[in-house]
Each structure stands twice: as C-alpha cells, then as structure tokens.
Design a protein around this motif. Sequence first.
Motif, PDB file in Angstrom:
ATOM      1  N   VAL A 192      38.159  -4.729   0.549  1.00 16.24           N
ATOM      2  CA  VAL A 192      39.601  -4.263   1.296  1.00 16.24           C
ATOM      3  C   VAL A 192      40.252  -3.072   0.838  1.00 16.24           C
ATOM      4  O   VAL A 192      40.520  -2.806  -0.665  1.00 16.24           O
ATOM      5  CB  VAL A 192      40.552  -5.671   1.363  1.00 16.24           C
ATOM      6  CG1 VAL A 192      42.031  -4.999   2.057  1.00 16.24           C
ATOM      7  CG2 VAL A 192      40.209  -6.541   2.132  1.00 16.24           C
ATOM      8  N   ARG A 193      40.685  -2.283   1.577  1.00 23.72           N
ATOM      9  CA  ARG A 193      41.129  -0.874   1.233  1.00 23.72           C
ATOM     10  C   ARG A 193      42.450  -0.675   2.035  1.00 23.72           C
ATOM     11  O   ARG A 193      42.453  -0.948   3.176  1.00 23.72           O
ATOM     12  CB  ARG A 193      40.258   0.295   1.475  1.00 23.72           C
ATOM     13  CG  ARG A 193      39.108   0.303   0.404  1.00 23.72           C
ATOM     14  CD  ARG A 193      38.174   1.515   0.538  1.00 23.72           C
ATOM     15  NE  ARG A 193      36.873   1.242  -0.097  1.00 23.72           N
ATOM     16  CZ  ARG A 193      36.945   1.382  -1.385  1.00 23.72           C
ATOM     17  NH1 ARG A 193      37.805   2.189  -2.109  1.00 23.72           N
ATOM     18  NH2 ARG A 193      35.728   1.510  -2.223  1.00 23.72           N
ATOM     19  N   LYS A 194      43.546  -0.279   1.564  1.00 30.81           N
ATOM     20  CA  LYS A 194      44.657  -0.056   2.081  1.00 30.81           C
ATOM     21  C   LYS A 194      45.381   1.076   1.603  1.00 30.81           C
ATOM     22  O   LYS A 194      45.775   1.256   0.164  1.00 30.81           O
ATOM     23  CB  LYS A 194      45.543  -1.146   1.907  1.00 30.81           C
ATOM     24  CG  LYS A 194      46.865  -0.933   2.992  1.00 30.81           C
ATOM     25  CD  LYS A 194      46.467  -0.818   4.501  1.00 30.81           C
ATOM     26  CE  LYS A 194      48.002  -0.298   5.132  1.00 30.81           C
ATOM     27  NZ  LYS A 194      47.766  -0.410   6.590  1.00 30.81           N
ATOM     28  N   SER A 211      40.073  -0.934   5.649  1.00 27.81           N
ATOM     29  CA  SER A 211      38.911  -1.160   5.753  1.00 27.81           C
ATOM     30  C   SER A 211      38.558  -2.405   5.146  1.00 27.81           C
ATOM     31  O   SER A 211      39.346  -2.976   4.312  1.00 27.81           O
ATOM     32  CB  SER A 211      37.826   0.043   5.300  1.00 27.81           C
ATOM     33  OG  SER A 211      38.071   0.058   3.758  1.00 27.81           O
ATOM     34  N   GLY A 212      37.198  -3.166   5.281  1.00 31.63           N
ATOM     35  CA  GLY A 212      37.140  -4.397   4.728  1.00 31.63           C
ATOM     36  C   GLY A 212      37.743  -5.628   5.536  1.00 31.63           C
ATOM     37  O   GLY A 212      38.457  -5.211   6.331  1.00 31.63           O
ATOM     38  N   LEU A 263      45.462  -0.677  -2.296  1.00 31.42           N
ATOM     39  CA  LEU A 263      44.249  -1.580  -2.442  1.00 31.42           C
ATOM     40  C   LEU A 263      43.019  -0.712  -2.428  1.00 31.42           C
ATOM     41  O   LEU A 263      42.780   0.009  -1.515  1.00 31.42           O
ATOM     42  CB  LEU A 263      43.958  -2.759  -1.313  1.00 31.42           C
ATOM     43  CG  LEU A 263      45.047  -3.582  -1.661  1.00 31.42           C
ATOM     44  CD1 LEU A 263      44.982  -4.799  -0.397  1.00 31.42           C
ATOM     45  CD2 LEU A 263      45.412  -4.411  -2.921  1.00 31.42           C
ATOM     46  N   ASP A 264      41.847  -0.859  -3.254  1.00 28.64           N
ATOM     47  CA  ASP A 264      40.970   0.275  -3.663  1.00 28.64           C
ATOM     48  C   ASP A 264      39.650  -0.640  -3.729  1.00 28.64           C
ATOM     49  O   ASP A 264      39.130  -0.983  -4.730  1.00 28.64           O
ATOM     50  CB  ASP A 264      41.161   1.146  -4.626  1.00 28.64           C
ATOM     51  CG  ASP A 264      40.120   2.163  -5.032  1.00 28.64           C
ATOM     52  OD1 ASP A 264      39.623   2.356  -3.648  1.00 28.64           O
ATOM     53  OD2 ASP A 264      40.082   2.852  -6.006  1.00 28.64           O
ATOM     54  N   GLY A 265      39.191  -1.216  -2.513  1.00 24.39           N
ATOM     55  CA  GLY A 265      38.017  -1.973  -2.659  1.00 24.39           C
ATOM     56  C   GLY A 265      38.322  -3.389  -3.231  1.00 24.39           C
ATOM     57  O   GLY A 265      37.197  -3.863  -4.158  1.00 24.39           O
ATOM     58  N   LEU A 266      39.411  -4.178  -2.835  1.00 20.52           N
ATOM     59  CA  LEU A 266      39.328  -5.324  -3.612  1.00 20.52           C
ATOM     60  C   LEU A 266      38.609  -6.341  -3.091  1.00 20.52           C
ATOM     61  O   LEU A 266      38.388  -6.546  -2.058  1.00 20.52           O
ATOM     62  CB  LEU A 266      41.250  -5.763  -3.196  1.00 20.52           C
ATOM     63  CG  LEU A 266      41.573  -7.033  -4.067  1.00 20.52           C
ATOM     64  CD1 LEU A 266      41.628  -6.841  -5.428  1.00 20.52           C
ATOM     65  CD2 LEU A 266      42.990  -7.391  -3.296  1.00 20.52           C
ATOM     66  N   THR A 267      38.239  -7.239  -4.079  1.00 21.59           N
ATOM     67  CA  THR A 267      37.290  -8.281  -3.591  1.00 21.59           C
ATOM     68  C   THR A 267      37.530  -9.516  -4.498  1.00 21.59           C
ATOM     69  O   THR A 267      37.629  -9.424  -5.614  1.00 21.59           O
ATOM     70  CB  THR A 267      35.721  -7.945  -4.005  1.00 21.59           C
ATOM     71  OG1 THR A 267      35.355  -6.767  -3.037  1.00 21.59           O
ATOM     72  CG2 THR A 267      34.739  -9.310  -3.559  1.00 21.59           C
ATOM     73  N   SER A 290      38.825 -14.497  10.008  1.00 27.26           N
ATOM     74  CA  SER A 290      38.973 -13.240   9.770  1.00 27.26           C
ATOM     75  C   SER A 290      40.398 -12.820   9.893  1.00 27.26           C
ATOM     76  O   SER A 290      40.943 -13.189  11.187  1.00 27.26           O
ATOM     77  CB  SER A 290      38.095 -12.292  10.327  1.00 27.26           C
ATOM     78  OG  SER A 290      38.580 -10.962  10.515  1.00 27.26           O
ATOM     79  N   VAL A 291      41.053 -12.188   9.209  1.00 26.02           N
ATOM     80  CA  VAL A 291      42.620 -11.729   9.085  1.00 26.02           C
ATOM     81  C   VAL A 291      42.545 -10.743  10.174  1.00 26.02           C
ATOM     82  O   VAL A 291      43.547 -10.487  10.927  1.00 26.02           O
ATOM     83  CB  VAL A 291      43.029 -11.319   7.919  1.00 26.02           C
ATOM     84  CG1 VAL A 291      43.148 -12.424   6.807  1.00 26.02           C
ATOM     85  CG2 VAL A 291      42.309 -10.117   7.371  1.00 26.02           C
ATOM     86  N   SER A 292      41.427  -9.863  10.401  1.00 30.74           N
ATOM     87  CA  SER A 292      41.304  -8.761  11.184  1.00 30.74           C
ATOM     88  C   SER A 292      40.946  -9.235  12.786  1.00 30.74           C
ATOM     89  O   SER A 292      41.502  -8.691  13.709  1.00 30.74           O
ATOM     90  CB  SER A 292      40.369  -7.586  10.864  1.00 30.74           C
ATOM     91  OG  SER A 292      40.581  -7.131   9.688  1.00 30.74           O
ATOM     92  N   LYS A 293      40.131 -10.235  12.848  1.00 32.73           N
ATOM     93  CA  LYS A 293      39.826 -10.768  14.182  1.00 32.73           C
ATOM     94  C   LYS A 293      40.327 -11.902  14.589  1.00 32.73           C
ATOM     95  O   LYS A 293      40.216 -12.011  16.158  1.00 32.73           O
ATOM     96  CB  LYS A 293      38.165 -10.656  13.883  1.00 32.73           C
ATOM     97  CG  LYS A 293      37.415  -9.588  13.910  1.00 32.73           C
ATOM     98  CD  LYS A 293      36.044  -9.562  13.576  1.00 32.73           C
ATOM     99  CE  LYS A 293      35.043  -8.266  13.049  1.00 32.73           C
ATOM    100  NZ  LYS A 293      33.723  -8.530  13.033  1.00 32.73           N
ATOM    101  N   GLN A 294      40.972 -12.842  13.829  1.00 32.90           N
ATOM    102  CA  GLN A 294      41.221 -14.118  14.321  1.00 32.90           C
ATOM    103  C   GLN A 294      42.558 -14.287  13.376  1.00 32.90           C
ATOM    104  O   GLN A 294      42.719 -15.454  12.848  1.00 32.90           O
ATOM    105  CB  GLN A 294      40.252 -15.374  13.886  1.00 32.90           C
ATOM    106  CG  GLN A 294      38.885 -14.936  14.465  1.00 32.90           C
ATOM    107  CD  GLN A 294      37.839 -15.971  13.579  1.00 32.90           C
ATOM    108  OE1 GLN A 294      37.758 -15.653  12.467  1.00 32.90           O
ATOM    109  NE2 GLN A 294      37.292 -16.905  14.425  1.00 32.90           N
ATOM    110  N   PRO A 295      43.660 -13.592  13.830  1.00 34.18           N
ATOM    111  CA  PRO A 295      44.975 -13.702  12.880  1.00 34.18           C
ATOM    112  C   PRO A 295      45.641 -14.913  13.382  1.00 34.18           C
ATOM    113  O   PRO A 295      46.207 -15.514  12.451  1.00 34.18           O
ATOM    114  CB  PRO A 295      45.664 -12.386  13.508  1.00 34.18           C
ATOM    115  CG  PRO A 295      45.155 -11.941  14.551  1.00 34.18           C
ATOM    116  CD  PRO A 295      43.620 -12.224  14.539  1.00 34.18           C
TER     117      PRO A 295
END
Length: 324
Positions: free
Chosen positions: A7-9, A55-56, A17-21, A64-69
């Motif tokens: 995840v990037r923000k 992204s991410g 956030l820089d590629g958090l996993t 999914s937080v992006s597709k199924q909030p």
Amino acid sequence: MIRIENVRKNYGTFTALDGLTLNAAEGTVLGLLGPNGSGKTTTVKVLTTLLAPDSGDAWVAGHSVSKQPELVRRNLGLSGQYAAVDEKLTAFENLHMVGRLYGMNRRNASARAHELLADFRLTDVAGKRAGAFSGGMRRRLDLAGAVVARPKVVVLDEPTTGLDPRGRLDTWEVVADLVSAGTTVLLTTQYLEEADKLADHIAVINHGSVIAEGSASELKNRAGSERVDITIRNATDLQLASSILAAQTRGSSAPDVEPAALRVSVAAPGGHGVLVRVLAELDARSVPVTEASLRRPTLDDVFLQLTGGSAQPQGHTRKDEVPA
C-alpha cells in the motif's frame, strides 16, 4: 483476517505509506509501532476505509477496502485515540444507539447493550451520563461500542493514550478478553510496554514501510544480548562514565546517555563480567554510582535502535501524519 499488500499513499510530495505490507492471523493482536510521522494513522485510515490508497490494497476478513468497503465496515470495529462517546447519553443509551445504527431492532439492541455493560464492568453505571465518567470508564465504553456488531476485526488506535495506570490495565484486560473470544486486533501504540504485553506479532514502521517485525522476544534478540545500566550521582561524571562503558565493551556499540536521569546504558555481550569491570573502573576513578543493573533488552531499546529517533520530516509539525 488483516492483509495489507504494497500500500502506498502520498500527500503531495510527502510519502505517508511506502509499499506497506502487513498480515494478522485470526484471533491475534498485531502491534504497530513507529515514531510520530511513521505512517500509523494513515494505515488505520486505509484499513478502516476512511482513506483510499494510491496503490496496493488491504483486506479485512477477506474483503477489499478498495472494492468492498461496505463489507469491510460490517466486519470491523474502530476505537480511535479519543473515546467517541456521547457525553449527554448514559452508558446504556450510548451502546443502544450504536446497536440501532447497525440496524438492530430495539429488543436486540437493548439486549446487546446490557450484555456489553456486563462484559466491560459498566453495569453499575449503566444509567449514568458518560460525561461524568473517568477516562478509563470512557475508554471501556468506547471499546464496548466498537464491538456491538460482533466484528471479526477491531482496530485500536492508541487506545490508552492519556489513561492512568489503572485505566491502562483495565483496557489491557478488555483487549485480552476480545482476543480470547476470537477477535483479531490491530493495535497502534506509543507505549512499548503495551505492545510487549498484548501483541502476538509486532511490526515497527518508519517512513511508511516496515523496518522490522516479529514477536516481542524476536525483536528483543535483535537488540543484542544483555545491557548494563549505570546511574551516577553527579552530572559532571556523565562523560567519564560513558567513556568507561564504551571502553569496557570495546566499542561494540555507543552508550546511550540520559542526562536528565544521570543514566548511561550500553549493550554488554559479556554480561555479568562487563558489569563487574565497569563498577570496578568507576570506583577506581571515584565516580559515585547510585544504581547499577544488568538486564535483557526491552522494546524501548529495539525501537530506539531501529528508528534512531523521530521520523518527523523536516518542516512537518503535526503530531502524526498529514491529514487527508
């Protein structure tokens, strides 16, 4: 139950956030540690669907937080840094209101409110207004509100900030009860003792990415073996004491000096032998010692070693991340 992948923000030119996993298994506590500005609050906002990642993606209970909030929110409870209770309502009314907001009928909302008041030891104050509660009681009520809908995942964002020791212990007990019932918890905290006590797995983040993770014991082992702590009587002897500790450990690591506490600490692979030699040398140099100890590394040692201090970018003055 919790999965965060790459995840990037960004907020303009600032990378939060820089590629958090990260991952958290069911019925466990994932402790998230990091200095101010490291990305903790942004992580919470992304995971709770309050902020969209650039992204991410992240998943809560497989959604999914992006597709199924909406599905994420149905499976997640949140207790933020400040207790979100209505001070004009009683403890019962606060929980009953939350149940109704989740779509429960009056009977089920009332039953759930009474159940939680008992679980969180608030039955005696069920009819009292929340505005008269202590900080610890308000926090317990807020935590109860976060689990009204029996979420599979609960996010606790610095849940004991500002609480006295009794309130902190009460909150720890509540978290332990949630986990024993199968709830998965993401815990962000500034109290390293709290992470040590509660977390099954700890991730240390800095500048928006994970720089170390593992159990508390695993992270402590990264900080080396034992440490020697020396507290002296006179501030004028601090530099000399630091030099002695450095010499007796053959410069394996630089001593940490705490001027306010008149304390010097250093990693001591030689353990007891180093402590004996340090005390002998301090005595020979007429440096009065008020306290001396040999101890295992703590999460504080790990945190300082990994982060090297504040993660605040130059010119950034807010307490945590840049707000959305």
